[in-house]
Scaffold this motif. Sequence first.
Motif, PDB file in Angstrom:
ATOM      1  N   PRO A  22      -3.371   7.989   2.450  1.00 29.64           N
ATOM      2  CA  PRO A  22      -3.080   6.588   1.534  1.00 29.64           C
ATOM      3  C   PRO A  22      -2.815   6.817   0.121  1.00 29.64           C
ATOM      4  O   PRO A  22      -3.069   7.788  -0.417  1.00 29.64           O
ATOM      5  CB  PRO A  22      -4.514   5.751   1.641  1.00 29.64           C
ATOM      6  N   VAL A  23      -2.123   5.744  -0.481  1.00 24.86           N
ATOM      7  CA  VAL A  23      -1.781   5.947  -1.732  1.00 24.86           C
ATOM      8  C   VAL A  23      -3.020   5.555  -2.578  1.00 24.86           C
ATOM      9  O   VAL A  23      -3.394   4.508  -2.661  1.00 24.86           O
ATOM     10  CB  VAL A  23      -0.629   4.731  -2.235  1.00 24.86           C
ATOM     11  N   VAL A  24      -3.466   6.654  -3.280  1.00 26.69           N
ATOM     12  CA  VAL A  24      -4.738   6.430  -4.235  1.00 26.69           C
ATOM     13  C   VAL A  24      -4.057   6.944  -5.611  1.00 26.69           C
ATOM     14  O   VAL A  24      -3.419   8.017  -5.509  1.00 26.69           O
ATOM     15  CB  VAL A  24      -5.903   7.069  -3.839  1.00 26.69           C
ATOM     16  N   LEU A  27     -17.243   0.204  -9.747  1.00 30.93           N
ATOM     17  CA  LEU A  27     -17.419  -1.064 -10.014  1.00 30.93           C
ATOM     18  C   LEU A  27     -16.077  -1.677 -11.091  1.00 30.93           C
ATOM     19  O   LEU A  27     -15.663  -2.732 -11.134  1.00 30.93           O
ATOM     20  CB  LEU A  27     -18.650  -1.285 -11.015  1.00 30.93           C
ATOM     21  N   GLN A  28     -15.547  -0.468 -11.275  1.00 29.51           N
ATOM     22  CA  GLN A  28     -14.171  -0.836 -12.281  1.00 29.51           C
ATOM     23  C   GLN A  28     -13.318  -1.375 -11.920  1.00 29.51           C
ATOM     24  O   GLN A  28     -12.435  -2.393 -12.500  1.00 29.51           O
ATOM     25  CB  GLN A  28     -13.701   0.629 -12.879  1.00 29.51           C
ATOM     26  N   PRO A  29     -12.525  -1.482 -10.600  1.00 25.85           N
ATOM     27  CA  PRO A  29     -12.937  -0.673  -9.349  1.00 25.85           C
ATOM     28  C   PRO A  29     -11.904   0.685  -9.620  1.00 25.85           C
ATOM     29  O   PRO A  29     -10.714   0.335  -9.899  1.00 25.85           O
ATOM     30  CB  PRO A  29     -12.663  -1.597  -8.149  1.00 25.85           C
ATOM     31  N   ASP A  30     -12.387   1.787  -9.217  1.00 29.62           N
ATOM     32  CA  ASP A  30     -11.364   2.866  -9.265  1.00 29.62           C
ATOM     33  C   ASP A  30     -11.897   3.736  -7.811  1.00 29.62           C
ATOM     34  O   ASP A  30     -12.589   4.820  -8.457  1.00 29.62           O
ATOM     35  CB  ASP A  30     -11.465   3.829 -10.535  1.00 29.62           C
ATOM     36  N   LEU A  31     -11.335   3.750  -6.914  1.00 24.72           N
ATOM     37  CA  LEU A  31     -11.896   4.283  -5.731  1.00 24.72           C
ATOM     38  C   LEU A  31     -11.403   5.820  -5.722  1.00 24.72           C
ATOM     39  O   LEU A  31     -12.301   6.558  -5.382  1.00 24.72           O
ATOM     40  CB  LEU A  31     -10.972   3.606  -4.466  1.00 24.72           C
ATOM     41  N   HIS A  59     -11.185  -3.654  -1.842  1.00 18.59           N
ATOM     42  CA  HIS A  59     -10.401  -4.851  -2.219  1.00 18.59           C
ATOM     43  C   HIS A  59      -9.322  -4.927  -1.099  1.00 18.59           C
ATOM     44  O   HIS A  59      -8.763  -3.776  -0.794  1.00 18.59           O
ATOM     45  CB  HIS A  59      -9.902  -4.573  -3.580  1.00 18.59           C
ATOM     46  N   ASP A  60      -8.674  -5.935  -1.184  1.00 17.55           N
ATOM     47  CA  ASP A  60      -7.228  -6.261  -0.415  1.00 17.55           C
ATOM     48  C   ASP A  60      -6.586  -5.287  -0.752  1.00 17.55           C
ATOM     49  O   ASP A  60      -5.748  -4.893   0.287  1.00 17.55           O
ATOM     50  CB  ASP A  60      -6.748  -7.596  -0.621  1.00 17.55           C
ATOM     51  N   TYR A  61      -6.132  -5.022  -1.938  1.00 15.14           N
ATOM     52  CA  TYR A  61      -5.048  -4.065  -2.220  1.00 15.14           C
ATOM     53  C   TYR A  61      -5.203  -2.472  -1.745  1.00 15.14           C
ATOM     54  O   TYR A  61      -4.548  -1.927  -1.220  1.00 15.14           O
ATOM     55  CB  TYR A  61      -4.747  -4.045  -3.588  1.00 15.14           C
ATOM     56  N   GLN A  62      -6.611  -2.446  -1.801  1.00 11.76           N
ATOM     57  CA  GLN A  62      -6.929  -0.964  -1.147  1.00 11.76           C
ATOM     58  C   GLN A  62      -6.760  -0.944   0.338  1.00 11.76           C
ATOM     59  O   GLN A  62      -6.304  -0.086   0.884  1.00 11.76           O
ATOM     60  CB  GLN A  62      -8.317  -0.562  -1.721  1.00 11.76           C
ATOM     61  N   ARG A  63      -7.215  -2.257   0.691  1.00  9.54           N
ATOM     62  CA  ARG A  63      -7.025  -2.227   2.391  1.00  9.54           C
ATOM     63  C   ARG A  63      -5.671  -2.215   2.708  1.00  9.54           C
ATOM     64  O   ARG A  63      -5.360  -1.565   3.630  1.00  9.54           O
ATOM     65  CB  ARG A  63      -7.698  -3.730   2.812  1.00  9.54           C
ATOM     66  N   ASN A  64      -4.736  -2.895   2.021  1.00 12.09           N
ATOM     67  CA  ASN A  64      -3.503  -2.599   2.275  1.00 12.09           C
ATOM     68  C   ASN A  64      -2.893  -1.262   2.252  1.00 12.09           C
ATOM     69  O   ASN A  64      -2.082  -0.952   3.281  1.00 12.09           O
ATOM     70  CB  ASN A  64      -2.759  -3.631   1.244  1.00 12.09           C
ATOM     71  N   ARG A  65      -3.474  -0.503   1.501  1.00 11.03           N
ATOM     72  CA  ARG A  65      -2.833   0.840   1.184  1.00 11.03           C
ATOM     73  C   ARG A  65      -3.424   1.678   2.361  1.00 11.03           C
ATOM     74  O   ARG A  65      -2.529   2.267   2.973  1.00 11.03           O
ATOM     75  CB  ARG A  65      -3.499   1.382  -0.008  1.00 11.03           C
ATOM     76  N   VAL A  66      -4.484   1.422   2.856  1.00  7.41           N
ATOM     77  CA  VAL A  66      -4.924   2.074   3.997  1.00  7.41           C
ATOM     78  C   VAL A  66      -4.085   1.797   5.286  1.00  7.41           C
ATOM     79  O   VAL A  66      -3.538   2.708   6.104  1.00  7.41           O
ATOM     80  CB  VAL A  66      -6.635   1.962   4.472  1.00  7.41           C
ATOM     81  N   LEU A  67      -3.773   0.374   5.433  1.00  7.95           N
ATOM     82  CA  LEU A  67      -2.949  -0.007   6.556  1.00  7.95           C
ATOM     83  C   LEU A  67      -1.732   0.491   6.672  1.00  7.95           C
ATOM     84  O   LEU A  67      -1.260   1.136   7.476  1.00  7.95           O
ATOM     85  CB  LEU A  67      -2.949  -1.409   6.603  1.00  7.95           C
ATOM     86  N   THR A  68      -1.105   0.460   5.237  1.00 10.92           N
ATOM     87  CA  THR A  68       0.436   1.225   5.331  1.00 10.92           C
ATOM     88  C   THR A  68       0.199   2.459   5.284  1.00 10.92           C
ATOM     89  O   THR A  68       1.068   3.082   6.085  1.00 10.92           O
ATOM     90  CB  THR A  68       0.542   0.750   3.498  1.00 10.92           C
ATOM     91  N   PHE A  69      -0.777   3.159   5.023  1.00  8.45           N
ATOM     92  CA  PHE A  69      -0.959   4.674   5.225  1.00  8.45           C
ATOM     93  C   PHE A  69      -0.940   5.011   6.706  1.00  8.45           C
ATOM     94  O   PHE A  69      -0.063   5.823   7.441  1.00  8.45           O
ATOM     95  CB  PHE A  69      -2.256   5.258   4.756  1.00  8.45           C
ATOM     96  N   LEU A  70      -1.589   4.031   7.490  1.00  8.00           N
ATOM     97  CA  LEU A  70      -1.675   4.369   9.013  1.00  8.00           C
ATOM     98  C   LEU A  70      -0.300   3.838   9.860  1.00  8.00           C
ATOM     99  O   LEU A  70       0.006   4.651  10.625  1.00  8.00           O
ATOM    100  CB  LEU A  70      -2.716   3.355   9.583  1.00  8.00           C
TER     101      LEU A  70
END
Lengths: 371, 672
Positions: free
Chosen positions: A330-332, A156-160, A204-215
Amino acid sequence: MKAMTLPPFLRHVPWAMLVPLTALVLFGGAVLHSAAGGSMSPYAWSHLIRFAVFLVMAFAISLAPRELVLKGAYPAYGLILLLLVLVEIVGKVGGGSQRWLDLGFIRLQPSELMKPTIVLALAYFYGLLPPGMVGSWRALAGPAVLIGLPVGLVLLQPDLGTGLAITFGGIVVLFLAGLPLWWFLGGAAAAVVAAPLAYFFALHDYQRNRVLTFLDPESDPLGTGYHITQSKIAIGSGGVFGKGFGNGTQSHLDYLPEPHTDFVFATMAEEWGLVGGIFTLLVFGIILAWGRNVSRAAPDRFSRLLAGGMTATIFFYVAINLMMVMGLAPVVGIPLPFMSHGGTSMMTNLICLGTLMMVDRWTRKGSSQGI
Amino acid sequence: MAIDKSPNANALKQTFDRRMFVLGAVQGGVGLLLAARMGYIAVGENEKYQMEAESNRVNLTLIPPRRGWILDRHGSPLASNRADFRVDIIPDRLDDADREITLLASLLRLDDVAVADLRQRVDEAQGFQAVQVAAGVSLDDYAAVSLRAPELPGVVPQRGYSRYYPTGPAVGHLIGYVGAASREEYEVEPVPLLVTPGFKLGKDGLEKQFEQVLRGQPGARRAEVTARGRVVRDLETREDVQGNSLRLTIDGPLQDYAARRLGLESGSVVVMDCQSGDLLCMSSMPSFDPNSFSEGIGRVEYQMLSQDERVPLRNKVLGGLYPPGSTLKPMAGMALLEAGVDPQETVVCGGGYRLGNRVFRCLGRHGPMTLHTAIAKSCNTYFYSMAHKHGYEIIADMARTLGLGEKYDLPVASQSYGTVPDAAWKLRRFEQEWTNSDSLNSVIGQGYVLANPLQLAVMASCIASGKRIRPRLVLGQGPEPGTFGYDPAHFEIVRQGMWEVVNGAGTAVRSKLPFDDITMGGKTGTAQVRGLSSGARGGAGVPWKYRDHGLFVFFAPVDRPRYAGAVVIEHGVGGSRSAAPVAKDVLTYLFDPQKGMDALHALEASWGGTAQERLASTYAAYASAAAGVRVAPETAMPVTGLRRVDAESRLPASPAEGAEPTEGADRSGGAA
């Protein structure tokens, strides 16, 4: 005979782990010295001081009696869970999300404390669970709640990143507790199915971006792919022996993002090369192997699970961070234990090590009693 | 429960050990994977990443080369370079254009016009193209912008050179100007230099024609930069190689004098060395200040120039075509003499010539006319009669031989070379037969005949020297004078007629040179702007754009011709009234700079300053009217040691006097 001359509380110090660890922390200090542009401040000094302070704390933890730990497991879990709820409330009231509570003298991040605490709570749970019930639904229902509550709050924070770390620590305890193997395989299969759904609906969008970027990091070399690309350039340009201490251009000229926290390994690798990298991996290998040995040697189910879970938590930090800086994940935002600059990470990891030392002490005491 | 004893617990312990082993294997495996991955990146791809780190770290900037100078015939620069500090914008790299331009405006104290202008140019710019914010920035302002560089991504402050034309508008049309490369120019020549901020290439005139000669080799600067573009240290620098200089036949001070002498008129002056063909001056006014163009001309200023009815953007020497009018009469006389006409043969002028039932008018009733007096009085009747009798073909042939209708081999972008009409031409152009009235109109330089001022000057040079003269613009290059098969005595007869025009009973006696020993020969011309048949005259009483053009061709000294040329004043009413006085002063300046300057200074006092000063004040007035903003009066160009090509530099008081040969020597040579 020499060991006999040591004061009692030092007698059982696990030097085989502690000496390489200290070397790694000192090495980290050197890297941070360079990351600050050749200065002990602001990173290196505070890094070393924190290590000293939290190492004392780890020794203190290691002295804790077993009964106290057993009694405190659930209350500690409850307290941290309460703090997580509190963070959520304070964040809502303050009109924004936040991850920490300001206690005046320290900014406490309850989600970090939850990483070792979940292991403690689960180990306690399975320690009490009658062995015959390991295959029943009860062996899963309680732990699912124990894991689900904090992970939900953290997400919820959110902190994946932290959410994943807590989940990973918990699942490893479940795994070691002997739950039926097909549960895990089934869970993994479910995760494979759920991942795309989570990607589209939960992230979240930024998290989705990070996954995309990782790929495909090259798809956006100046945007979100920048981090990974620059990190790989730093590591790759270091070569076998590196550019030499203080000669890293990627970090000094600001091409490398977060050269002192998440990407500290890249900063190190640029100046110390593959040699530095192997050294780092070796030290982590020694620490983790020591942790596994402590776990295997532990006298009972509770201590075994506790030690195994703590080792897994440290491992998760190391593995995810290193895979991230080398472009394998991905960048976490997960720092590298004992090298990244940051008090919370240092504290969590030394709590894990302190707990391992505690179990180690219990084991020695038990065996000496047994003899 | 120190030790688990139940078999179930033992089974769990075994499961635990097995699974711990699996976990250990996974951890070890991940460790090996990481080590292998790192080895691959650091060893296998080391070369690639080292290069990428290097290209991150090192920023290569081209240094625009210093442009070669353009020199006059005495080696004084008509175009040189001035070291200055400049600020450019690369629109693509701007973060927040609005904020940054506002900040720049306050740092550089730009006024409202400049800011509005800059915004427009940034909006319109192609991303790759550097947009100039300001050139000639003071060291303090340069430092102020450099200091704020982190807040101004995409803003490039740098040291450089800007083109400097000491005499400004006087050389605008001749030399052209320089500017940043346009998209089209970059597509034609896609080299990185063209999009380097601060690089300027020739846009017009000689600057464009000799671009490759003048350009030079760019230097390069390697610097270590941070991710945000801040330069940490310079690594190494390769110096640029300055472009070659270009030496013209032009006489710089004369060019400036002639341009300024044109004053408020719209017109052109060409002076040639009639023995060699060297062009000494090609002035065309009004003009633009190439210095403003080189610094990136403002919108408002460009608007002012393009709206002016006197077309300051057109080079009138090469691009202006006029009916040459009576200035053709000496040439026509030469054609008649060569055709065997006796110079003493008379034609009686009764005010016109009757052809069929139509009367072609003369401007006076001149009575009996010989060739000599017909040139002196500009009698149309004589030439009507002769053209009718001997045919127009011989005159057209002579016109072409003396350089009319010809496109010269000159390094210029464009020439309008006009028309020498004849029967074949008319048939081709209009599919009509040549008529006698065409002959009569053409012989007095009306009708279909069109010429540019340079052609008139070439014609005058040929008559003056008796040689086949073609113009030369680059010193030591171009056609050598040739010879004609004509009788030199015939040239002398024509020259005597032209002497009479100025010094005897002619149409331009008011423009006699103020010397006892040097005389000028010439011929006036008046070219109708509105058709002759309309009956409307083009005198001083009609609106400016309907007035007749005033023309004058000349040479001097008459006894030993050295200079020849042409003056055309657009809508100047008449050749004797507007063009001849300019020729007189220009020649006076050539032979006696002091006398020439006295005349010019008196005139400029009544006009309101030099051409450059007037241009600046006109612009200020225009800008306040058009844009509603006040333009601070621009300070005059700094006087530097290089300023030796203005008209004043030839005066005895000029600091540059000893540095170059003075025309005094020419005068004694010419007058001897």
